[in-house]
Write an enzyme that holds these catalytic residues in place. Structure first.
Site, PDB file in Angstrom:
ATOM      1  CE  LYS A 181       1.522   2.674  -8.960  1.00 28.06           C
ATOM      2  NZ  LYS A 181       1.189   4.076  -9.183  1.00 28.06           N
ATOM      3  CB  SER A 200      -2.503   4.120 -10.637  1.00 26.48           C
ATOM      4  OG  SER A 200      -1.104   4.670 -10.464  1.00 26.48           O
ATOM      5  CB  SER A 241      -0.976   7.349  -8.470  1.00 23.97           C
ATOM      6  OG  SER A 241      -1.598   7.422  -9.641  1.00 23.97           O
TER       7      SER A 241
END
Lengths: 464, 75
Positions: free
Chosen positions: A77, A153, A177
């Site tokens: 990420k 996310s 997330s």
């Protein structure tokens, strides 16, 4: 040549059946060919990946002992520091930042374990969202259905793993997330106990609640990667000094005589028929005997919401003042309001968190494992503003995480295993254990996978 | 079909209702040095109302005085 699994990939590199460089090239080629449809990567570190792969191959030829993740490609990420890349945290406002001068702690650990970094992955701006609809960096599409969101996310992490670009990815989870994209993209995910893994070099969002962890396509792969990530780190004040507690070898214990229950009430109320159905399936396989209530879950979710708003708003206040025009429009006003939360509300939320933690401990005196849906429903269509759960219409973005938020508020370890609904879309179950018992979460995920109800095949992507 | 407002709990014991959120947002924006145009101001007010709606769910929950926030949360 595609890296089907972490274990097989490392085994083949170790045995010399394939070179790390060949696997790396295959992973890069697949991402290059197919990511245009998905938009999971924001940066591909091809040269670094090739250099890391060559180093592994050279070490093998020299006869060195191969590390546990030798030649396994992965991506992170884009809130993890990667040397030479600007750490974006999904945000346009970070574009001018100086590139990271060193890797995040977990990236360094993976490097030392032989893994090969292929790039950085898309996310909701600031990690404030559950859909990875990023106005500046674009929406990440769900590889299981390109018209749907990947969840967030960590949507880039979920999508890259589901699409078969990498066998595992790193992500963060503040309110869900890791668990939401695992559910929506149909992959396995682990949000470890708060403080278990080092967050050092991961861009902060809500320091009270931020966790980091992996996503993968099998419970075993998740355990192998998680074991490589464990370790103390004095540079993250929340990181534990506990000794390593490896999980991979205990997976075959399965659920054995574990006491298993399904979380009812709130977790049933805010789940649609699909979500209730996958929980029922998991309950049968895991031998859940009871449906139990985690008291005051609705208040816990609200406390997590207010803590998130206040800490994130405070964190971004200077930037909101200086260049509001560069903020993600989907979250700018949420952050602005967060900076205005009365301190008394924030402190009460933190005190409630402590109360809720103690209430949960009573439940773990009776049960070892709790099951709940990871999301109220399957992945929502891209652009959807509202969803209907049990006859109640609610906005999508703040509410997709309503089943994950209460659990991360008190830092419990959770594995998500992807089950499959009648319409062919995945929907994950949360496998929740007492603090520091990631082994139980992973054993439960492994058991669901062995039974055949949970699986995470590489998504078949439409031809270019 | 119900709306999210149906999740509202019973009236809180603390007197935090009937807040003049526009005035509060204007005051806090001034305090923080934030300039909000009409559209942003309206959305910030909406967000404050949403936060209030959620905060009400735990603000009226009585806690023992010894329940303290953890300096570093240990699960």
């Amino acid at each position: 040549m595609l890296p089907q699994s972490v274990r097989k990939c490392a085994e083949r590199v170790r045995s010399g059946g394939v070179s790390a460089l060949e696997i790396t090239e295959a992973a890069l080629a697949r991402a290059l060919a197919a990511d245009g449809k998905i938009n999971s990567y924001t940066a591909v570190t091809a040269e670094r990946a090739r250099a890391e792969a060559r180093a592994i191959d050279a070490a093998r030829i020299r006869g060195e002992v191969m590390p546990p993740l030798a030649g396994v490609p992965y991506a992170v990420k884009n809130l993890f520091d990667v040397t030479g890349l600007t750490t974006l945290a999904g945000a346009k406002i970070r574009l001018g930042d100086v590139p990271a001068s060193r890797d995040a702690t977990l990236v360094r650990q993976l490097n030392a374990s032989g893994a090969v970094l292929t790039g950085a992955l898309n996310m909701d701006a600031y990690a404030y969202g559950f859909t990875t609809e990023n106005t500046y960096f674009g929406t990440t599409c769900n590889p299981r259905d390109l018209a749907r969101v990947a969840g967030g996310s960590s949507g880039g992490s979920g999508a890259a793993v589901a699409a078969g670009f990498v066998p595992f990815a790193l992500a963060s989870d503040t309110n869900g997330s890791i668990r939401v994209p695992s559910s929506f993209c149909g992959v396995f995910g682990l949000k470890p106990t708060f403080g278990r893994l080092s967050r050092s070099g991961a861009f902060p969002f809500v320091p009270s609640l931020d966790h980091v962890g992996p996503l993968a396509r099998s419970a075993e792969d998740l355990a192998i990667v998680y074991d490589a990530l464990q370790g103390s780190d004095a540079t993250d004040p929340a990181c534990t000094n506990r000794t390593l507690e490896p999980t991979t070898d205990v997976l075959p214990l399965g659920v054995g005589d574990l006491r298993v229950a399904v979380l009812g009430d709130y977790f049933e109320q805010w789940a649609d028929d699909d979500a209730r159905q996958v929980v029922a399936q998991a309950a049968v396989v895991l031998g859940a005997t009871d449906m139990v209530s985690l008291p005051e879950t609705d208040r816990a979710r609200a406390a997590a919401f207010v803590i998130t708003a206040a800490e994130a708003g405070s964190f971004y206040l200077d930037d909101l003042r200086k260049h509001p025009q560069d903020f993600e429009p989907l979250s700018r006003e949420r952050l602005t309001a967060g900076a205005m939360v009365p301190a008394a509300w924030y402190v009460k939320a933190q005190r409630f968190r402590k109360w809720f933690q103690e209430a949960s401990q009573q439940l773990f005196a009776r049960y070892d494992l709790l099951i709940a849906p990871a999301t109220p429903c399957v992945a929502t269509p891209i652009g959807a503003q509202s969803m209907v759960i049990n006859g109640t219409e609610m906005p999508v973005r703040p509410n997709i995480g309503m089943l994950t938020q209460p659990i991360s508020l008190i830092g419990l370890p959770v594995a998500v295993a992807p089950l499959w609904t009648e319409n062919g879309l995945p929907l994950g179950v949360q496998l929740i254990a007492a603090p520091w018992r990631e082994d139980i979460c992973l054993r439960a995920a492994w058991t669901l996978e062995q039974s055949g109800v949970a699986c995470a095949p590489i998504a078949a992507l439409p031809a270019a | 079909m119900e709306t999210l407002q149906s999740m509202e709990p019973q009236a809180p014991t603390e007197n935090i209702g009937n807040v003049d959120w526009p005035a509060y947002v204007d005051h806090m924006a001034s305090l923080h040095g934030l300039v909000l145009d009409t559209e942003r101001r309206a959305e910030v007010i909406t967000q404050m109302q949403r936060i209030e709606q959620l905060a009400r769910r735990f603000l009226d929950f009585e806690l023992d005085p010894h329940v303290e926030p953890a300096p570093v949360f240990r699960p």
